[in-house]
Enzyme design. Structure first.
Site, PDB file in Angstrom:
ATOM      1  N   CYS B  84       0.688  -1.220  -0.098  1.00  0.00           N
ATOM      2  CA  CYS B  84       0.058   0.086  -0.089  1.00  0.00           C
ATOM      3  C   CYS B  84       0.795   1.337   0.055  1.00  0.00           C
ATOM      4  O   CYS B  84       0.353   2.464   0.006  1.00  0.00           O
ATOM      5  CB  CYS B  84      -0.931  -0.004   1.212  1.00  0.00           C
ATOM      6  N   LYS B 330     -10.432   6.002   4.386  1.00  0.00           N
ATOM      7  CA  LYS B 330     -11.657   5.611   4.747  1.00  0.00           C
ATOM      8  C   LYS B 330     -12.928   5.976   3.923  1.00  0.00           C
ATOM      9  O   LYS B 330     -13.893   5.125   3.646  1.00  0.00           O
ATOM     10  CB  LYS B 330     -11.996   5.849   6.509  1.00  0.00           C
ATOM     11  N   HIS B 334      -9.373   3.570  -1.259  1.00  0.00           N
ATOM     12  CA  HIS B 334      -8.125   3.269  -1.043  1.00  0.00           C
ATOM     13  C   HIS B 334      -7.514   2.566  -2.552  1.00  0.00           C
ATOM     14  O   HIS B 334      -7.583   1.244  -2.417  1.00  0.00           O
ATOM     15  CB  HIS B 334      -7.689   2.490   0.085  1.00  0.00           C
TER      16      HIS B 334
END
Ligand code: ZN
Lengths: 128, 387
Positions: B84, B330, B334
Site C-alpha cells: 500500500c 476510509k 484506497h
C-alpha cells in the site's frame, strides 16, 4: 496457491508440528526465528540450529475473522491469534474455545488443523 | 542540493469502476496533472509509477512503460511495488533524483484496479502483502492483521470500538466536500458500531473500501520551476522511509508502528522540522486503528493518546491538527497504488488554498504518511508552502 512444488523448510516444519516435535531456529547469539532461514534476521549470524519449541505459549493478541480469503471461505468465522512461545511468536487458529473466551494471556499449546475449505493443514492452538 | 516543487496534481474519482483499465485510469490522472502543472510532456525525464496487484487484477506485469505510454510520455519508466506504500516509495525516489540534479521533471503517481476482483478476490489480493507462509496460510487477512493490532492496542493502552468509530465518523465528515471521494456521506458512531464485523474488533465501517483510481503528480526541481516561471508554491522538503519485519508476529511492538517512527524522524530531520510544526496530516487509515498508530508515530499525539484524538476533537477539521481532511482512505477510498500519491495531491491543494478544507490548516507545514502491509514499509513526506 496451487503450488505443487511445496515449500521446503516450511513444509518440514509443518511435518514436525504434526509429529508433535515443533522447533524454532536459534542463532549462535540466541535469537529465535522461524524457517526457512540461512541467516539470522536479527543479527546476520549464519550459525543456526533447530531447537525444540516450548510446549505452551500465551495469547498476545487475537481477532475473530468474519470475512476470509477464498481459501478459508467455509472456515469463517474463526479466531486468529498471535501466541508468544518465548524465543518466537507464532500466528495460527485458536481451536476448541468460544471466540468470546479468547483473551490476552490465555495459555495454549501448539497443534495443527485442516482448513474446512481446502483441507490444507494449518497452524493451530488449543487451550491447555 | 535542489529543492523539489509540486508543479501539478491530478486525480481520477476514487470508487467502483470495474470496467476501467489501469492504463485508462492513469491516463486520466496524468492528463489532469499536466493541465494543472502547465509543463510540456516532452520535458518529463522519468516516470515512476506505484501499483500493487496488477498481476492479479489485470494479468499485467511490467506496468512502467505501459503507463508512460498511456500518459503520452516518452521517458524511462519504472513500476514500484511496496504494497500500500507503493506510490509514496515512487515519490521518494523521484525526490531523490530531482534533488541530486539527475533530472528536472518527473511524472510520478500510481493506480490500482480492484473492484473487478470482487470482495473475495480483492481480499485475497490484499492478503499477499502479508507473509504467505506464516500469516496467509494461517488464515490472516489484511483486516485480520489490523484486527490483531487493534486488540493489542486496546490491551496495551486502553480504548475501544467507540473511540475508533469517531475516527470513521470524522473521515466521512471530511469527505463530504471531496468530489473525488468514494463516499460523500456522513455516518454516525452508531452506524459504525452496528455494522457487520469484518475482523473483530474491526467492523465494516472501520475499514476502507475496495476502490479503483489513479493519481499523478508532476514534480520538478526548484531550478526548473524558476526558469519556467511556474506557479508552484508547494515544496516537498522532507522524505523518509522506515522498515520492519514482514510478519506482524516478528515485530517488537504489536500495537505500535516503529517503521513509521523511523520514516517520520528521517523526514522531519530532512526538512528541519519537528512534530510541533505539523499543521495537518494525511495518514494511512486503511483501518481506523491504523490512523491511531500513524498519528502516534508522527508525534502529533503521544503514544497511547492516539485512540482518543478524533473523539476529543484534536484531529477533526476544526481541531488544532486536522488529520485526513480528504476523508482519508476510509472515505476517499484506497486504490492501493494511487494512495500515497493522492495524499500528496490533497496536501498540495490544502497548502495552495484550492482545497475545500484549506481554511482548516493553520500553518505552512503538513505531512503525508503512507504505510505498506501492517507497516513493514512506511514512507513519510513533509510538504511546505512559501519556502
Ligand atoms: Zn541472531
Amino acid at each position: 496457491m496451487t503450488d505443487d512444488a511445496g515449500s521446503a523448510g516450511f513444509d518440514d516444519w509443518m511435518d514436525a508440528l504434526e509429529a508433535g516435535d515443533p522447533y524454532y531456529i536459534e542463532c549462535a547469539n540466541g535469537h529465535g526465528s522461524l524457517p526457512p532461514r540461512r541467516i539470522c534476521p536479527e543479527c546476520g549470524e549464519q550459525s543456526l540450529s533447530e531447537e525444540p519449541l516450548p510446549d505452551t505459549g500465551t495469547v498476545e493478541t487475537f481477532s475473530t475473522v468474519h470475512v476470509p480469503t477464498p481459501a478459508f471461505q467455509d472456515d469463517a468465522p474463526y479466531v486468529t491469534a498471535i501466541v508468544d512461545f518465548g524465543p518466537v511468536r507464532v500466528t495460527g487458529r485458536v481451536l476448541d474455545v468460544a471466540p468470546e473466551e479468547v483473551e490476552h494471556s490465555l495459555t495454549v499449546s501448539l497443534t495443527s488443523t485442516k482448513s474446512e475449505t481446502t483441507d490444507d493443514r494449518l497452524i493451530a492452538f488449543e487451550p491447555v | 542540493m535542489s529543492g523539489v516543487r509540486v508543479a501539478g496534481v491530478g486525480l481520477t474519482p476514487f470508487g467502483s469502476t470495474p470496467d476501467r483499465t489501469g492504463r485508462d485510469l492513469f491516463a486520466q490522472a496524468a492528463s489532469s496533472a499536466f493541465e494543472d502543472a502547465d509543463v510540456p510532456r516532452s520535458d518529463v525525464e522519468s516516470v515512476r509509477y506505484g501499483n500493487f496487484m496488477g498481476e492479479l487484477a489485470e494479468h499485467q506485469g511490467h506496468q512502467g512503460p505501459l503507463m508512460a505510454e498511456a500518459a503520452g510520455v516518452t521517458a524511462p519508466a519504472t513500476r514500484y511495488e511496496s504494497a500500500c506504500a507503493s506510490s509514496a516509495t515512487a515519490i521518494r525516489d523521484a525526490v531523490i533524483s530531482l534533488r541530486n540534479g539527475e533530472s528536472d521533471v518527473c511524472l510520478v503517481g500510481g493506480a490500482e484496479r480492484m473492484t473487478n476482483l470482487g470482495t473475495a478476490g480483492a481480499t485475497e489480493a490484499l492478503a499477499i502483502a502479508a507473509d504467505d507462509l506464516w500469516e496467509v496460510r494461517a488464515g490472516v487477512t489484511f483486516p485480520g492483521a489490523y484486527g490483531l493490532m487493534a486488540q493489542a492496542y486496546f490491551d496495551t493502552y486502553g480504548g475501544g470500538r467507540v473511540d475508533l468509530a469517531h475516527i470513521a465518523v470524522k473521515n466521512h465528515d471530511n469527505a463530504l466536500d471531496n468530489e473525488k471521494a468514494q463516499y460523500q456521506r456522513a455516518i454516525t458512531v452508531d452506524d459504525v458500531l452496528s455494522a457487520p464485523p469484518v475482523s473483530e474488533p474491526l467492523g465494516l465501517y472501520d475499514s476502507c473500501p475496495i476502490s479503483d483510481g489513479a493519481c499523478a503528480l508532476i514534480l520538478v526541481s526548484e531550478e526548473y520551476a524558476r526558469a519556467n516561471d511556474l506557479d508552484a508554491p508547494v515544496s516537498i522538503t522532507g522524505s523518509g522511509q522506515g522498515g520492519d519485519r514482514m510478519a506482524l508476529h516478528d515485530r517488537d511492538h504489536l500495537a505500535r508502528s516503529p517503521a513509521a517512527d523511523e520514516a517520520a524522524q528521517v523526514a522531519y530531520d530532512d526538512a528541519g522540522i519537528t512534530a510541533e510544526d505539523v499543521a495537518a496530516a494525511e495518514v494511512h487509515d486503511c483501518f481506523t486503528i491504523a490512523e491511531v498508530l500513524a498519528i502516534e508515530s508522527l508525534g502529533i499525539v503521544d503514544v497511547g493518546d492516539g485512540i482518543s484524538a478524533a473523539r476529543d476533537g484534536y484531529t477533526t477539521a476544526d481541531g488544532p491538527v486536522p488529520v485526513n481532511l480528504s476523508g482519508g482512505l476510509k472515505a476517499k477510498g484506497h486504490p492501493v497504488g494511487a494512495t500515497g500519491a493522492s495524499q500528496i495531491a490533497e496536501l498540495t491543494r490544502l497548502l495552495r488554498g484550492d482545497h475545500p478544507h484549506s481554511d482548516a490548516v493553520d500553518g505552512e507545514t503538513v505531512v503525508a504518511h503512507n504505510a505498506g502491509g501492517t507497516v513493514a514499509s512506511c514512507v513519510v513526506h513533509v510538504l511546505e508552502v512559501g519556502r
